[in-house]
Design an enzyme around this catalytic site. Structure first.
Site, PDB file in Angstrom:
ATOM      1  N   HIS A  14       0.997  -1.125  -0.100  1.00  0.00           N
ATOM      2  CA  HIS A  14      -0.165   0.018  -0.074  1.00  0.00           C
ATOM      3  C   HIS A  14       0.854   1.318   0.162  1.00  0.00           C
ATOM      4  CE1 HIS A  14      -3.580   2.078   1.722  1.00  0.00           C
ATOM      5  NE2 HIS A  14      -2.783   3.280   1.204  1.00  0.00           N
ATOM      6  N   HIS A  16       1.493   5.527  -1.671  1.00  0.00           N
ATOM      7  CA  HIS A  16       1.387   6.639  -2.533  1.00  0.00           C
ATOM      8  C   HIS A  16       2.370   7.095  -3.046  1.00  0.00           C
ATOM      9  CE1 HIS A  16      -3.010   6.753  -0.800  1.00  0.00           C
ATOM     10  NE2 HIS A  16      -2.278   6.275   0.205  1.00  0.00           N
ATOM     11  N   LEU A  17       2.569   6.936  -4.376  1.00  0.00           N
ATOM     12  CA  LEU A  17       3.562   7.805  -5.057  1.00  0.00           C
ATOM     13  C   LEU A  17       3.575   9.093  -5.526  1.00  0.00           C
ATOM     14  CD1 LEU A  17       4.968   4.663  -7.099  1.00  0.00           C
ATOM     15  CD2 LEU A  17       6.110   5.880  -5.085  1.00  0.00           C
ATOM     16  N   ASN A  42      -5.335   7.402  -5.921  1.00  0.00           N
ATOM     17  CA  ASN A  42      -5.861   8.766  -5.386  1.00  0.00           C
ATOM     18  C   ASN A  42      -5.254   9.926  -5.964  1.00  0.00           C
ATOM     19  OD1 ASN A  42      -4.010   8.064  -3.578  1.00  0.00           O
ATOM     20  ND2 ASN A  42      -5.383   9.022  -1.860  1.00  0.00           N
ATOM     21  N   LYS A 100      -9.027  -0.328  -5.898  1.00  0.00           N
ATOM     22  CA  LYS A 100      -9.163   0.358  -4.605  1.00  0.00           C
ATOM     23  C   LYS A 100     -10.632   0.848  -4.219  1.00  0.00           C
ATOM     24  CE  LYS A 100      -7.751   1.997  -0.799  1.00  0.00           C
ATOM     25  NZ  LYS A 100      -6.672   2.360  -0.210  1.00  0.00           N
ATOM     26  N   HIS A 137     -10.206   1.081   1.750  1.00  0.00           N
ATOM     27  CA  HIS A 137     -10.344   1.966   2.977  1.00  0.00           C
ATOM     28  C   HIS A 137     -11.388   1.868   3.668  1.00  0.00           C
ATOM     29  CE1 HIS A 137      -8.605   5.782   4.787  1.00  0.00           C
ATOM     30  NE2 HIS A 137     -10.000   5.886   5.269  1.00  0.00           N
ATOM     31  N   HIS A 175      -4.461  -0.700   5.753  1.00  0.00           N
ATOM     32  CA  HIS A 175      -4.131   0.227   7.023  1.00  0.00           C
ATOM     33  C   HIS A 175      -5.032   0.004   8.080  1.00  0.00           C
ATOM     34  CE1 HIS A 175      -7.012   2.837   5.301  1.00  0.00           C
ATOM     35  NE2 HIS A 175      -6.093   3.612   4.493  1.00  0.00           N
ATOM     36  N   LEU A 220      -4.752   8.936   8.165  1.00  0.00           N
ATOM     37  CA  LEU A 220      -6.225   8.408   8.309  1.00  0.00           C
ATOM     38  C   LEU A 220      -5.959   6.821   7.879  1.00  0.00           C
ATOM     39  CD1 LEU A 220      -8.581  11.385   6.765  1.00  0.00           C
ATOM     40  CD2 LEU A 220      -8.335  10.294   9.200  1.00  0.00           C
ATOM     41  N   ASP A 248       1.548   2.728   3.483  1.00  0.00           N
ATOM     42  CA  ASP A 248       0.657   3.691   3.345  1.00  0.00           C
ATOM     43  C   ASP A 248       1.622   5.003   3.473  1.00  0.00           C
ATOM     44  OD1 ASP A 248      -1.634   5.373   2.887  1.00  0.00           O
ATOM     45  OD2 ASP A 248      -2.120   5.066   5.126  1.00  0.00           O
ATOM     46  N   ALA A 264      -3.907  14.760   5.725  1.00  0.00           N
ATOM     47  CA  ALA A 264      -3.708  13.344   6.289  1.00  0.00           C
ATOM     48  C   ALA A 264      -2.609  12.531   5.446  1.00  0.00           C
ATOM     49  CB  ALA A 264      -4.853  12.708   6.517  1.00  0.00           C
TER      50      ALA A 264
HETATM   51  C1  NCD Z   1      -3.528   9.040   2.180  1.00  0.00           C
HETATM   52  C2  NCD Z   1      -3.224   9.929   1.229  1.00  0.00           C
HETATM   53  O1  NCD Z   1      -2.507  10.902   1.640  1.00  0.00           O
HETATM   54  O2  NCD Z   1      -3.209   9.751  -0.076  1.00  0.00           O
HETATM   55  N1  NCD Z   1      -3.468   9.559   3.571  1.00  0.00           N
HETATM   56  C3  NCD Z   1      -3.541   8.857   4.723  1.00  0.00           C
HETATM   57  O3  NCD Z   1      -3.689   9.708   5.735  1.00  0.00           O
HETATM   58  N2  NCD Z   1      -3.503   7.716   4.904  1.00  0.00           N
HETATM   59  C4  NCD Z   1      -5.175   8.325   1.964  1.00  0.00           C
HETATM   60  C5  NCD Z   1      -5.089   7.197   2.592  1.00  0.00           C
HETATM   61  O4  NCD Z   1      -4.372   6.183   2.275  1.00  0.00           O
HETATM   62  O5  NCD Z   1      -6.237   6.887   3.323  1.00  0.00           O
HETATM   63 ZN    ZN Z   2      -3.014   4.932   1.687  1.00  0.00          ZN
HETATM   64 ZN    ZN Z   3      -6.829   4.773   3.090  1.00  0.00          ZN
END
Ligand code: NCD
Ligand code: ZN
Ligand code: ZN
Length: 345
Positions: A14, A16-17, A42, A100, A137, A175, A220, A248, A264
């Site tokens: 999991h 985010h890039l 996202n 997702k 999520h 997560h 989150l 995450d 977040a």
């Molecule tokens: C993530 C994000 O910033 O894209 N933020 C987070 O707090 N985990 C989104 C997510 O995984 O819920």
């Molecule tokens: Zn995430």
């Molecule tokens: Zn999430």
């Protein structure tokens, strides 16, 4: 005492890039230690079609440092308009690994997510048929529900009914942050797994809120009370193959974190493995680390374990850059607030 650990090269299930300058800044941090990652969709606008996933994958490959042995595993962002045929074609072509589900409004960039779960049932049924996992999520967005309860309520109100009405759908609870979620996985049969982040294994809500608010610990689902962290740690170090690492790692520019309304996400990728080794060692479970970082994820996704290895060596407290340049901004690296002794090579 163990001073050196050799593990099959880890994967991040999991991640985010982002895109553009942020992608360029953060991708090398993951590629340095991880062989593969499930890349979250996202973006703004989100990655919703096979064509979107293909072009995002090309941008990631173009941003990779020379010689990096890293494979992005792409995902689609489920919306109420997702076309099951497009999804199935992308999955059959090996272009996407998972889909997702964001409840609309649950987290960063989730506005296009799902409001009425009945509307996505045909897509979920198709996914069950073709063996495409759903990454979730898991938080309700109802204003009436306290933010600390949103994961537990999601399990009862949304997740359990979805799993019952679409049998055979493979689901990853992303997560997880509560004992409720860890127990839900434990009590259920095959086809259900959970990822756990670094920050949820290391911190509880006191770390975020006592003595001042620490925006770089805000993510989150939000950090919970200590007993939940302990349950997650017990799950991660249990050797149960249904729990595996999803960092995450979620970079935001520093100014968006240190703001009146803080974004977040914790940017943990650069030090994730050092953090995990520290935590597993403290729990007397270093022998379970490789399962969590490198073996259980591939087993769930039906992928081979990586042939390459990494070595962790215990030594003097780690020093690391607290901030990285990201285009015209910076991004702040997660600092767990405790010394880390495991160096990755
Ligand atoms: C993530 C994000 O910033 O894209 N933020 C987070 O707090 N985990 C989104 C997510 O995984 O819920
Ligand atoms: Zn995430
Ligand atoms: Zn999430």
């Amino acid at each position: 005492m163990t001073h050196t650990l050799t593990l099959a090269r880890p994967d991040d299930w999991h991640l985010h890039l982002r895109d553009g300058a942020m992608l360029k800044a953060v991708l090398p941090e993951t590629a340095r230690h991880f062989a593969r990652a499930i890349v979250m969709p996202n973006l703004v606008p989100p990655v919703v079609t096979g064509a979107d996933a293909e072009s995002y994958r090309a941008r990631i490959m173009a941003a990779l440092p020379e010689g990096a042995g890293f494979t992005p595993l792409m995902t689609l962002y489920l919306t109420e308009d997702t076309d099951p045929d497009d999804l199935a074609a992308a999955h059959a072509a090996g272009l996407i690994t998972a889909v997702k589900l964001y409840p609309a409004g649950a987290t960063t960039n989730s506005a296009s997510g799902v409001s009425n779960f009945e509307n996505v049932r045909p897509v979920l049924e198709r996914m069950a048929e073709i063996g495409c996992p759903l990454c979730v999520h898991g938080e309700v967005t109802d204003r009436e529900i306290d933010i600390f309860d949103r994961e537990a309520v999601f399990i009862d109100r949304i997740l359990d009914p979805i799993r019952k009405s679409v049998p055979g759908l493979k689901v990853v609870m992303e997560h997880i942050t509560t004992k409720n979620a860890a127990d839900y996985v434990k009590d259920n049969a095959a086809g259900l797994a959970a990822t756990i982040t670094v920050q949820h294994l290391m911190l509880d809500r006191n770390d975020m809120l006592v003595g001042g608010m620490r925006p770089h610990y805000y993510c989150l689902p939000i950090l919970k009370r200590r007993e939940h962290r302990e349950a997650l740690l017990a799950a991660a170090t249990s050797g149960d193959a249904r729990y595996f690492l999803g960092t995450d790692s979620a970079p935001h520019p520093t100014h968006a974190k240190e703001a009146e309304c803080c974004a977040a996400g914790c940017f943990t990728a650069p030090i994730a493995l050092s953090c995990l080794a520290e935590v597993f060692e403290a729990a007397g479970a270093l022998d379970k680390l490789e399962g969590f970082t490198s073996l259980h994820g591939p087993a769930f996704y039906g992928l081979p374990v990586n042939d390459a290895k990494i070595t962790l060596t215990k030594g003097a407290p780690l020093t690391f850059d607290k901030s990285l340049p990201a285009g015209e901004h910076t991004v702040t690296v997660f600092d767990p607030g405790m010394p880390l002794h495991w160096h990755v090579s």
